[in-house]
Design a protein around this motif. Structure first.
Motif, mmCIF file in Angstrom:
data_model
loop_
_atom_site.group_PDB
_atom_site.id
_atom_site.type_symbol
_atom_site.label_atom_id
_atom_site.label_comp_id
_atom_site.label_asym_id
_atom_site.label_seq_id
_atom_site.Cartn_x
_atom_site.Cartn_y
_atom_site.Cartn_z
ATOM 1 N N TRP A 147 32.087 46.935 41.582
ATOM 2 C CA TRP A 147 30.885 46.292 42.110
ATOM 3 C C TRP A 147 31.267 45.490 43.363
ATOM 4 C CZ3 TRP A 147 27.426 42.265 39.064
ATOM 5 C CH2 TRP A 147 26.139 42.244 39.659
ATOM 6 N N ASP A 171 34.889 52.669 37.294
ATOM 7 C CA ASP A 171 33.473 52.451 36.986
ATOM 8 C C ASP A 171 32.695 52.119 38.258
ATOM 9 O OD1 ASP A 171 31.307 51.598 34.860
ATOM 10 O OD2 ASP A 171 31.364 49.977 36.326
ATOM 11 N N SER A 206 24.436 51.087 28.770
ATOM 12 C CA SER A 206 24.949 49.786 29.179
ATOM 13 C C SER A 206 23.869 48.738 28.919
ATOM 14 C CB SER A 206 25.306 49.826 30.669
ATOM 15 O OG SER A 206 25.755 48.568 31.107
ATOM 16 N N ASN A 207 24.299 47.544 28.542
ATOM 17 C CA ASN A 207 23.381 46.411 28.326
ATOM 18 C C ASN A 207 22.341 46.674 27.239
ATOM 19 O OD1 ASN A 207 24.396 44.580 30.424
ATOM 20 N ND2 ASN A 207 23.673 46.142 31.858
ATOM 21 N N GLN A 266 28.358 49.726 27.504
ATOM 22 C CA GLN A 266 29.064 48.824 28.426
ATOM 23 C C GLN A 266 28.316 47.503 28.472
ATOM 24 O OE1 GLN A 266 29.481 48.660 33.153
ATOM 25 N NE2 GLN A 266 30.670 50.352 32.327
ATOM 26 N N SER A 319 32.852 42.494 33.482
ATOM 27 C CA SER A 319 33.203 41.115 33.864
ATOM 28 C C SER A 319 34.199 40.486 32.888
ATOM 29 C CB SER A 319 31.939 40.240 33.965
ATOM 30 O OG SER A 319 30.971 40.839 34.796
ATOM 31 N N LEU A 333 36.937 39.242 33.460
ATOM 32 C CA LEU A 333 37.594 38.080 34.083
ATOM 33 C C LEU A 333 36.572 36.974 34.328
ATOM 34 C CD1 LEU A 333 39.705 40.074 36.725
ATOM 35 C CD2 LEU A 333 40.375 39.397 34.415
ATOM 36 N N GLN A 353 34.011 36.962 36.114
ATOM 37 C CA GLN A 353 33.662 36.928 37.537
ATOM 38 C C GLN A 353 34.350 35.745 38.225
ATOM 39 O OE1 GLN A 353 29.229 37.382 37.553
ATOM 40 N NE2 GLN A 353 29.835 39.329 38.477
ATOM 41 N N ARG A 392 34.383 30.677 34.938
ATOM 42 C CA ARG A 392 35.778 31.118 34.901
ATOM 43 C C ARG A 392 36.724 29.937 35.072
ATOM 44 N NH1 ARG A 392 38.471 35.043 39.355
ATOM 45 N NH2 ARG A 392 37.412 36.673 38.217
ATOM 46 N N ILE A 398 37.011 46.583 32.204
ATOM 47 C CA ILE A 398 36.973 47.139 33.568
ATOM 48 C C ILE A 398 36.951 46.030 34.629
ATOM 49 C CG2 ILE A 398 36.045 49.433 33.077
ATOM 50 C CD1 ILE A 398 33.209 48.247 33.628
ATOM 51 N N LYS A 411 37.398 44.146 38.116
ATOM 52 C CA LYS A 411 37.318 44.612 39.501
ATOM 53 C C LYS A 411 38.365 43.851 40.313
ATOM 54 C CE LYS A 411 35.654 43.820 43.862
ATOM 55 N NZ LYS A 411 35.828 42.621 44.687
ATOM 56 N N GLY A 447 40.088 43.764 44.215
ATOM 57 C CA GLY A 447 39.961 44.277 45.575
ATOM 58 C C GLY A 447 41.259 44.268 46.360
ATOM 59 N N HIS A 451 46.219 41.993 43.032
ATOM 60 C CA HIS A 451 45.375 41.740 41.860
ATOM 61 C C HIS A 451 45.415 42.908 40.886
ATOM 62 C CE1 HIS A 451 42.702 38.476 43.969
ATOM 63 N NE2 HIS A 451 43.918 38.068 43.680
HETATM 64 P P1 NDP Z 1 35.308 40.560 36.978
HETATM 65 O O1 NDP Z 1 35.243 39.715 35.777
HETATM 66 O O2 NDP Z 1 36.052 41.839 36.910
HETATM 67 O O3 NDP Z 1 35.868 39.661 38.166
HETATM 68 C C1 NDP Z 1 36.028 40.163 39.467
HETATM 69 C C2 NDP Z 1 36.571 39.039 40.332
HETATM 70 O O4 NDP Z 1 37.898 38.711 39.897
HETATM 71 C C3 NDP Z 1 36.682 39.403 41.789
HETATM 72 O O5 NDP Z 1 36.302 38.253 42.511
HETATM 73 C C4 NDP Z 1 38.177 39.705 41.986
HETATM 74 O O6 NDP Z 1 38.604 39.361 43.269
HETATM 75 C C5 NDP Z 1 38.805 38.771 40.990
HETATM 76 N N1 NDP Z 1 40.113 39.248 40.491
HETATM 77 C C6 NDP Z 1 40.396 40.449 39.946
HETATM 78 N N2 NDP Z 1 41.686 40.521 39.560
HETATM 79 C C7 NDP Z 1 42.234 39.323 39.909
HETATM 80 C C8 NDP Z 1 43.551 38.780 39.799
HETATM 81 N N3 NDP Z 1 44.527 39.479 39.211
HETATM 82 N N4 NDP Z 1 43.754 37.516 40.254
HETATM 83 C C9 NDP Z 1 42.763 36.802 40.830
HETATM 84 N N5 NDP Z 1 41.496 37.260 40.951
HETATM 85 C C10 NDP Z 1 41.245 38.514 40.500
HETATM 86 O O7 NDP Z 1 33.795 40.769 37.458
HETATM 87 P P2 NDP Z 1 32.834 41.981 37.736
HETATM 88 O O8 NDP Z 1 31.474 41.434 37.575
HETATM 89 O O9 NDP Z 1 33.183 42.671 38.998
HETATM 90 O O10 NDP Z 1 33.031 42.994 36.511
HETATM 91 C C11 NDP Z 1 33.904 44.082 36.546
HETATM 92 C C12 NDP Z 1 33.167 45.398 36.709
HETATM 93 O O11 NDP Z 1 32.263 45.624 35.626
HETATM 94 C C13 NDP Z 1 32.244 45.491 37.934
HETATM 95 O O12 NDP Z 1 32.978 45.613 39.131
HETATM 96 C C14 NDP Z 1 31.396 46.661 37.561
HETATM 97 O O13 NDP Z 1 32.100 47.876 37.764
HETATM 98 C C15 NDP Z 1 31.167 46.398 36.073
HETATM 99 N N6 NDP Z 1 29.909 45.643 35.810
HETATM 100 C C16 NDP Z 1 28.915 46.276 35.102
HETATM 101 C C17 NDP Z 1 27.720 45.648 34.852
HETATM 102 C C18 NDP Z 1 26.646 46.368 34.096
HETATM 103 O O14 NDP Z 1 25.502 45.905 34.091
HETATM 104 N N7 NDP Z 1 26.935 47.462 33.450
HETATM 105 C C19 NDP Z 1 27.444 44.276 35.330
HETATM 106 C C20 NDP Z 1 28.585 43.661 35.988
HETATM 107 C C21 NDP Z 1 29.759 44.337 36.198
HETATM 108 P P3 NDP Z 1 39.198 40.434 44.299
HETATM 109 O O15 NDP Z 1 38.110 41.426 44.518
HETATM 110 O O16 NDP Z 1 39.573 39.617 45.483
HETATM 111 O O17 NDP Z 1 40.406 41.076 43.637
#
Ligand code: NDP
Length: 286
Positions: free
Chosen positions: A24, A52, A144-145, A167, A196, A198, A200, A205, A242, A244, A246, A250
């Motif tokens: 995302w 994903d 999902s959801n 999911q 999410s 982590l 987010q 967090r 899953i 995310k 970037g 990480h």
């Molecule tokens: P996450 O909980 O995965 O957190 C992502 C954040 O954590 C980003 O800011 C990322 O920064 C940071 N991060 C990742 N790894 C590290 C690390 N090792 N150290 C420090 N910071 C880190 O949040 P998401 O909401 O993105 O959830 C994950 C995925 O789940 C989404 O990307 C999506 O694919 C899915 N999703 C699905 C939903 C649904 O409705 N089905 C809703 C929400 C999410 P950086 O990018 O800089 O690494």
């Protein structure tokens, strides 16, 4: 064997990693594009080979970026995308799927999810998903959801039992699913995909990472507090998380979190600091 214990099997026998990769907001910023692609490719190399995405993410930009990232390694990736609820009816479902395939530059998805419940009857979505399976456009489908009531309704539809995952949001600070939904899904052999994991980025967090329990456990294992959060979400061996990431740093840290094994004392400390709810709470979602 680490390789085997870091994976789990879906009900149809497909093998997926316990830690995959979310996308995302990927593809939104041109300056970060190369790094995001490198992160996803490294993740696949490190065994985080489930990716994903969704037609919703950046209006297709995430799928386009994933398409670029998996060029040449498509057969190594378990590719997941999601359809908008208002596109999940018969005709539009097939069109949405085709458009996702085209952005992802592939001829099939390994898993296609209904992103959340909308107004289109579940029967119609199931019928459309089954047609996509028959046509070879998707290998399997899930949701999902969806909370308890929706899941029960789904499994009452004859082919609704083909759903391979739900999911949902799940992390140390949001444990509502443990009360009823997670045990029920376990009983039906439908693994949860935790989004999410982590928590987010943000104040929720921050509170988790700064807690004494998380800090102590991270110190004892020589890992970061965020790695503790990720390892906690997959602690039982039957959940796919899953996160995310970037950046390559990480993603490497997230892959390493799969090696953490908590002691009973660790788990008790986390339970004490962030207890599971003992009553039914509505499904948390973003
Ligand atoms: P996450 O909980 O995965 O957190 C992502 C954040 O954590 C980003 O800011 C990322 O920064 C940071 N991060 C990742 N790894 C590290 C690390 N090792 N150290 C420090 N910071 C880190 O949040 P998401 O909401 O993105 O959830 C994950 C995925 O789940 C989404 O990307 C999506 O694919 C899915 N999703 C699905 C939903 C649904 O409705 N089905 C809703 C929400 C999410 P950086 O990018 O800089 O690494």
């Amino acid at each position: 064997n680490r390789e085997i214990s870091n994976r789990l099997l879906l009900s149809d026998g497909a093998s997926v990693p316990r830690i995959g990769q979310g996308t995302w907001f990927m593809g939104d910023k041109e300056a970060q594009r190369a790094e995001e692609i490198a992160a996803l490719r490294l993740g696949v190399e490190l065994g985080l080979d489930l990716i994903d995405t969704a037609e919703m993410y950046g209006d297709g930009r995430s799928e386009e970026l994933v398409g670029e990232a998996i060029e040449g390694i498509r057969d190594k990736v378990f590719l997941v995308s999601k359809v908008y609820p208002h596109h999940a009816g018969n005709e539009h479902l097939a069109r949405s799927c085709e458009e996702s395939l085209s952005r992802l530059k592939t001829d099939h998805l390994d898993l296609y999810l209904l992103h959340w419940r909308g107004n289109i009857p579940l029967e119609e979505t199931v019928e459309g998903m089954e047609k996509l399976v028959a046509a070879g456009k998707i290998a399997r489908w899930g949701v999902s959801n969806l909370d308890m009531g929706d899941m029960k309704e789904l499994l009452h539809i004859a082919e609704g039992t083909h759903c391979v995952t739900n999911q949902v949001l799940y992390h140390l600070g949001s444990r509502g699913i443990e009360h009823e939904l997670l045990p029920w899904l376990r009983g039906h052999k439908i693994p949860v995909m935790a989004y999410s994991p982590l928590a987010q980025a943000g104040s929720l967090r921050k509170g988790l990472l700064e807690s004494e329990a998380v800090q102590e456990i991270a110190f004892a294992h020589g890992v970061t507090p965020l790695q503790v959060l990720l390892a906690w979400s997959i602690r039982d061996g039957d959940i796919i998380a899953i996160p995310k990431a970037g950046t390559v740093e990480h993603v490497a840290e997230n892959a390493a979190a799969g090696l953490i094994t908590f002691t009973k004392d660790d788990l008790w400390k986390l339970e004490d600091a962030f207890p599971r709810p003992s009553w039914k709470v509505p499904l948390d979602m973003i």
